[in-house]
Design an enzyme around this catalytic site. Structure first.
Site, PDB file in Angstrom:
ATOM      1  CG  ASP A  46      -2.174   0.723   1.064  1.00 17.76           C
ATOM      2  OD1 ASP A  46      -2.274   1.518   0.127  1.00 17.76           O
ATOM      3  OD2 ASP A  46      -3.101   0.498   1.862  1.00 17.76           O
ATOM      4  CG  ASP A  47      -0.383   4.790   0.211  1.00 19.36           C
ATOM      5  OD1 ASP A  47      -1.145   4.473  -0.710  1.00 19.36           O
ATOM      6  OD2 ASP A  47      -0.735   5.494   1.166  1.00 19.36           O
ATOM      7  CB  CYS A  84      -5.654   2.169  -2.141  1.00 18.22           C
ATOM      8  SG  CYS A  84      -6.641   3.148  -1.010  1.00 18.22           S
ATOM      9  NE  ARG A  88      -5.889  -1.567  -1.874  1.00 20.14           N
ATOM     10  CZ  ARG A  88      -4.949  -2.220  -1.194  1.00 20.14           C
ATOM     11  NH1 ARG A  88      -5.128  -3.481  -0.870  1.00 20.14           N
ATOM     12  NH2 ARG A  88      -3.857  -1.612  -0.820  1.00 20.14           N
ATOM     13  CG  HIS A 237      -2.396   3.645   3.810  1.00 21.47           C
ATOM     14  ND1 HIS A 237      -2.778   4.564   4.760  1.00 21.47           N
ATOM     15  CD2 HIS A 237      -3.173   3.885   2.730  1.00 21.47           C
ATOM     16  CE1 HIS A 237      -3.751   5.321   4.278  1.00 21.47           C
ATOM     17  NE2 HIS A 237      -4.002   4.936   3.041  1.00 21.47           N
ATOM     18  CG  ASP A 347      -2.215   0.672  -3.235  1.00 23.71           C
ATOM     19  OD1 ASP A 347      -1.137   1.282  -3.166  1.00 23.71           O
ATOM     20  OD2 ASP A 347      -3.064   0.700  -2.321  1.00 23.71           O
ATOM     21  CG  ASN A 348      -1.813   4.412  -4.402  1.00 19.20           C
ATOM     22  OD1 ASN A 348      -2.872   4.008  -3.956  1.00 19.20           O
ATOM     23  ND2 ASN A 348      -0.834   4.799  -3.606  1.00 19.20           N
ATOM     24  CE  LYS A 412      -3.519   7.100  -1.494  1.00 15.87           C
ATOM     25  NZ  LYS A 412      -3.531   6.529  -0.124  1.00 15.87           N
TER      26      LYS A 412
END
Length: 773
Positions: A46-47, A84, A88, A237, A347-348, A412
């Site tokens: 994540d992130d 995010c 997904r 994250h 995810d980003n 992001k």
């Protein structure tokens, strides 16, 4: 794309009588995966920024990720959604984010198909197709594909992981959580009933333990059944947290600062072939210099604090790498590492949520669109040694996010490359024996290509029907040919949209409109920028004026793609975030809560308190030694608590890390009515008052409201669940469970909403009439 017909029981009913008899029962055959089908492990971080892993130029030690890349392919031209939930949804469905229902994160529900924040009923997930193809399907970690109003314990679970194809699930369904004290954990379809966490608990390790257990359980019962494991990390994250031993290992590594580290990463990327030799770093405004100071301009104290923030972030990345290593080790023990496809992706892009100076008060950042009063504290000072631990909900400064996204601009949430250009590693050692060549791949890949590719490699056809309806077609396509052929074609084009900003990549060009168009300009209008990514991969030179005809063609292509992908309406007036369905109204009704049960879910709790006045009315039978928490809502990121401490009423109020406490007088024995009132004042503040039997006994005259994502941990009655509101109280009493008295009744009574609350509850019949008119 070619499809197989789903052959469930219904398809065989007409033939049962031909084969069945009273003595010989007949059952329809179950599909089986082909012999030797590979296991599939998808690790989503994540992130994570483009350059945060070793194979992409990072100085962070990631030996297990490096080993995975060495057994496969490093994709340098992979793009994902800018936030995010859309990523997904696209990953699991093979569809573009809006068609998959996720034009943004799972916190809106305005009533439009592209923004339902629920996967469509007629979209088959990767898990559903693989399960139909004979796979065991396992998931741990962050889900974030259920609209927030349907995550509570009485909600429709049709969009929860088990209902979307997973045999097993363990993790956090929300967008993020504390890694030391998760606000809520779900196993399969139920919240886990636990009151506290061990002292050295860490979520990344817990998720890894659960993933290994799931694999072991499959192997104990089906020695050759292939499995699909989707490991969606909560790290990195915010709040960014890590284990002390991992933080200690990073000491001093970032003292040189973000300017030097960014240059070093770019140099490594050039040597590794991750970026072309002519790639240069964006400078000035293009590098967000208006919010990022030069490292040399900072004070010594600032450099020490900011470096510590990055040490914590690097430690969190290290913990993800350790998790990958543990999974690889278990697969090796089972003799299955070679025949397991492992995908590692973000995810980003890396995020600048921490702001220019970082924050130790992460939840105070979620206040966009509100007129914050003077003196609003976005970073409550805390001892630097607490960073990364359970007492601080922190995030690194934007200067380090720029390093994470090296060599790109922005972060992001942006449609520039820093928001959407992410790392992707694919590994499958077994295929190497068949002649595939490892190394970097430059094909343009989008996140929705992952599901078609994995099904292709597994030899499993996509599910053709779901719940009796034909499933939707993929937007993505398999990039399996690229594994064996560096010259194989990649994706021709890909459109993006977020918050009204628009973009289209059509090699070698990228058109970006960073702001929504005006109504007069039309959906394809506005101020479009144009970049030649082959010559300028960092988007440093806008050539729109030199090529107006190309801009026009790309803008029109974007419009065609937008209509096909249910992108409209554009969020050009903010209404996508303010209009909510009438089904949410009941969540703001008064409610009586039972003691000693798992906390009320985060969003359900927030509807009782956020941007409004409210009261907590407790009826308590008090004895001479009654003590403990009556109600707690929140955690170290922000919250409030009402307790009896040695028979004395105590209110603890945690304003994003700034503690306020007030006490009453010792209560006489008997049944007492205790009322905690939070009354809105001007400037997004509350007056907190405490009454006992109708008489005022204590008051906090003015405290900042808890807004946005705070309080994040839901309401617990009779104890302070998980991450404590008041750390000093926690050190003395732990969860401080209510005892030696009786909690007869605890009732929340929401009051008037703030005039700053722009939420509009739309009745379905009114919406239908509005469309008809």
């Amino acid at each position: 794309m070619q499809r197989s017909e789903s052959r469930g029981y219904e398809g065989f009913q007409g033939r049962v009588s031909e084969f069945a008899s009273e003595s010989t029962p007949w059952y329809p055959p179950r599909p089986r995966a082909r012999d030797g089908a590979p296991n599939i492990v998808v690790v989503l971080v994540d992130d994570l920024g483009f350059s945060d892993l070793g194979p992409f130029g990072s100085e962070i030690h990631t030996p297990h990720v490096d080993a995975t890349a060495a057994d496969g392919w490093t994709f340098t031209n992979y793009r994902t959604a800018p936030v995010c939930s859309p990523a997904r949804a696209a990953l699991l469905t093979g569809m573009n984010p809006h068609r998959a229902g996720f034009g943004t994160v799972a916190h809106v529900d305005p009533g439009y198909p592209g923004f339902t924040c629920e996967l469509p009923e007629d979209a088959a997930t990767l898990a559903e197709s693989l399960r139909a193809g004979g796979y065991a399907t396992l998931m741990v970690g962050k889900w974030h594909l259920t609209v927030e109003s349907r995550m509570h314990d009485a909600a429709d679970r049709s969009s929860w992981p088990l209902q979307r194809g997973f045999d097993r699930y363990y993790g956090c369904m929300d967008g993020f959580t504390s890694l030391h004290h998760p606000h809520r954990l779900v196993r399969d379809n139920s919240v886990i009933d636990r009151e506290s966490f061990p002292e050295n608990y860490f979520l990344t390790d817990d998720l890894t333990d659960e993933a290994l257990a799931m694999i072991d359980e499959v192997r104990a019962n089906a020695a050759s059944k292939p499995f699909f494991l989707y490991f969606a990390h909560a790290a990195v994250h915010g709040p960014v947290q890590a284990k002390p031993v991992d933080i200690e290992a990073q000491r001093g590594r970032y003292a040189a600062g973000w300017d030097a580290l960014r240059e070093e990463r770019l140099a490594r990327q050039r040597r590794l072939g991750i970026v072309p030799a002519h790639a240069s770093l964006p400078r000035g405004v293009l590098a967000d210099s208006e919010q990022i100071q030069s490292w040399d301009e900072l004070s010594d104290d600032e450099r020490e604090l900011f470096a510590r923030h990055m040490e914590v972030y690097a430690a969190a990345v290290t913990s993800v790498d350790e998790s990958v290593g543990r999974i690889r080790a278990r697969l090796s023990e089972l003799g299955e590492l070679d025949n397991t496809i492992i995908v590692i992706a973000s995810d980003n892009g890396g995020t600048a949520e921490g702001g220019p100076t970082g924050t130790r008060s992460y939840f105070s950042q979620f206040v966009a669109g509100l007129p914050l009063p003077a003196g609003w504290v976005r970073d409550v000072p805390r001892d630097i040694e607490l960073l990364g631990g359970p007492r601080v909900h922190g995030h690194y400064p934007a200067g380090w996010a720029r390093v994470s996204n090296t060599p790109f601009r922005a972060f992001k949430g942006s449609l520039y490359e820093g928001g959407v250009h992410a790392p992707l590693i694919v590994s499958w050692p077994e295929s190497l024996r068949r002649g595939a060549l490892t190394g970097t791949r430059e094909q343009h890949i989008f996140v929705s290509d992952l599901t078609p590719t994995l099904l292709d490699l597994a030899g499993v056809a996509p599910l053709a029907h779901r719940h009796g309806s034909p499933t939707q077609e993929f937007d993505g396509a398999s990039f399996a040919p690229a594994l064996g052929d560096r010259a194989a074609p990649g994706r021709e084009k890909q459109m993006f949209e977020l918050f009204g900003a628009r973009a289209l990549v059509s090699a070698p060009w990228k058109a970006v409109a960073p702001a929504p168009p005006t109504p007069e300009q039309g959906a394809a209008g506005g101020n479009w920028e144009l970049y030649d990514l082959a010559r300028d991969p960092n988007e440093t030179r806008d050539v729109a004026r030199e090529h107006p005809e190309i801009v026009g063609d790309l803008a029109r292509t974007w419009l065609t793609e937008a209509w096909r992908n249910t992108v409209f309406p554009l969020n050009d007036d903010g209404s996508l975030f303010t209009v909510r369905p009438e089904t949410e109204a009941e969540l703001s009704e008064p409610v009586t809560l039972p003691p000693f049960r798992p906390p009320l879910e985060r969003f359900r709790s927030a509807k009782l308190t956020v941007l409004r006045s409210f009261e907590v009315r407790a009826e308590v039978e008090v004895g001479p030694a009654t003590s403990g928490v009556i109600v707690a809502h929140g955690d170290q990121g922000g919250g409030y608590l009402l307790a009896l401490d040695g028979g004395v009423p105590l209110v603890s109020y945690n304003a994003y890390g700034d503690m306020h406490r007030v006490r009453g007088v010792r209560l006489a024995a008997g049944v007492r009515e205790i009322v905690l009132s939070c009354t809105e004042l001007d400037g997004l503040r509350w007056r907190v008052t405490l009454h006992v039997d109708g008489e005022p006994v204590a008051e906090l005259s003015e405290v900042p409201m808890l807004l946005g994502m705070a309080p994040f941990t839901g309401i617990s009655v009779g104890y302070d669940y998980g991450g404590p509101v008041d750390w000093e109280l926690h050190e003395r009493h732990g969860i401080f469970k209510f005892s030696r008295g009786v909690l007869r009744r605890v009732r929340y009574v929401p009051g008037a909403t703030s005039h700053f609350d722009r939420t509009v509850i739309r009745r379905i019949d009114e919406a239908v009439l509005a469309v008809a008119d």
